[in-house]
Design an enzyme around this catalytic site. Sequence first.
Site, PDB file in Angstrom:
ATOM      1  N   ASP A   1       0.823  -1.212   0.000  1.00 34.20           N
ATOM      2  CA  ASP A   1       0.000   0.000   0.000  1.00 34.20           C
ATOM      3  C   ASP A   1       0.857   1.262   0.000  1.00 34.20           C
ATOM      4  O   ASP A   1       2.085   1.203   0.093  1.00 34.20           O
ATOM      5  CB  ASP A   1      -0.908   0.023   1.235  1.00 34.20           C
ATOM      6  CG  ASP A   1      -1.953  -1.077   1.208  1.00 34.20           C
ATOM      7  OD1 ASP A   1      -2.397  -1.428   0.103  1.00 34.20           O
ATOM      8  OD2 ASP A   1      -2.310  -1.577   2.289  1.00 34.20           O
TER       9      ASP A   1
ATOM     10  N   TYR B   1       7.158 -10.108   6.756  1.00 33.21           N
ATOM     11  CA  TYR B   1       6.953  -8.669   6.921  1.00 33.21           C
ATOM     12  C   TYR B   1       7.568  -8.227   8.245  1.00 33.21           C
ATOM     13  O   TYR B   1       7.568  -8.966   9.225  1.00 33.21           O
ATOM     14  CB  TYR B   1       5.461  -8.320   6.942  1.00 33.21           C
ATOM     15  CG  TYR B   1       4.802  -8.278   5.593  1.00 33.21           C
ATOM     16  CD1 TYR B   1       4.831  -7.118   4.813  1.00 33.21           C
ATOM     17  CD2 TYR B   1       4.137  -9.391   5.086  1.00 33.21           C
ATOM     18  CE1 TYR B   1       4.214  -7.075   3.578  1.00 33.21           C
ATOM     19  CE2 TYR B   1       3.511  -9.358   3.848  1.00 33.21           C
ATOM     20  CZ  TYR B   1       3.559  -8.193   3.100  1.00 33.21           C
ATOM     21  OH  TYR B   1       2.949  -8.151   1.870  1.00 33.21           O
TER      22      TYR B   1
END
Length: 249
Positions: free
Chosen positions: A53, A111
């Site tokens: 994003d 992540y």
Amino acid sequence: MTRYKAIISYDGTLFSGFQRQSQARTVQEEIEKTLQKLTGGQGIQIHGAGITDAGVHAYGQVIHFDLEQKRDPEKLRFALDTQTPDDIDVISLEIAADDFHARYHKHFKTYEFLVDIGRPKNPMMRHYATHYPYPLDIAKMQAAIKDLVGTHDFTGFTAAGTSVKNKVRTITAATLTQDPKTGFLVFTFSGNGFLYKQVRNMVGTLLKIGNGRLPIEQIRLVLESKNRQLAGPTAAGNGLYLKEIIYEE
């Protein structure tokens, strides 16, 4: 046609995300524009393993693309690396199997999420770590994060509007440490896939647990109920990094 696989990193600060959008600067668009220039105007589409994003960074995003002509991989990597904008780095590039697909080949992602708990915050890191100025019980969060490990339906940790129907994912590792140099909290999650804003929602929930506004059992409650309203807020994207992608043989 020759298929190429590349590992790239990028500073997500000035991007509206990885995936091409109209009227917005994206990682995909910048790389495709550079490839078009390098191939004399060919329209080339790249495919990414992860769709990050706006504001989200990457150390090890994987992409693939096809070229009509066969190129020397290192020369192509160097050309891409030097002609893409400074906030994109092409780390490695190789010829891939014709059926390799960066997104759909089975893989595991890792992540990392950085939280600046300094008071005052570090202004030099405002784009690279999410600031959280409130008291935190790190031991509580370290206990709660363990409940995320395993195969679960993560409906309660995904954002509204996702088109994905199957929300079952497996998290193989979830840890929280504190960087001894910066003092930042480092949340690390590894798994076979992550839903839209899942990592940021998990971090937001853990921070609320650490601050005492949610009980330590809240992770289990969200997983069992599949209720997004019981989870914490979505943490800001600037602390999130796509760290690594490992493909199964």
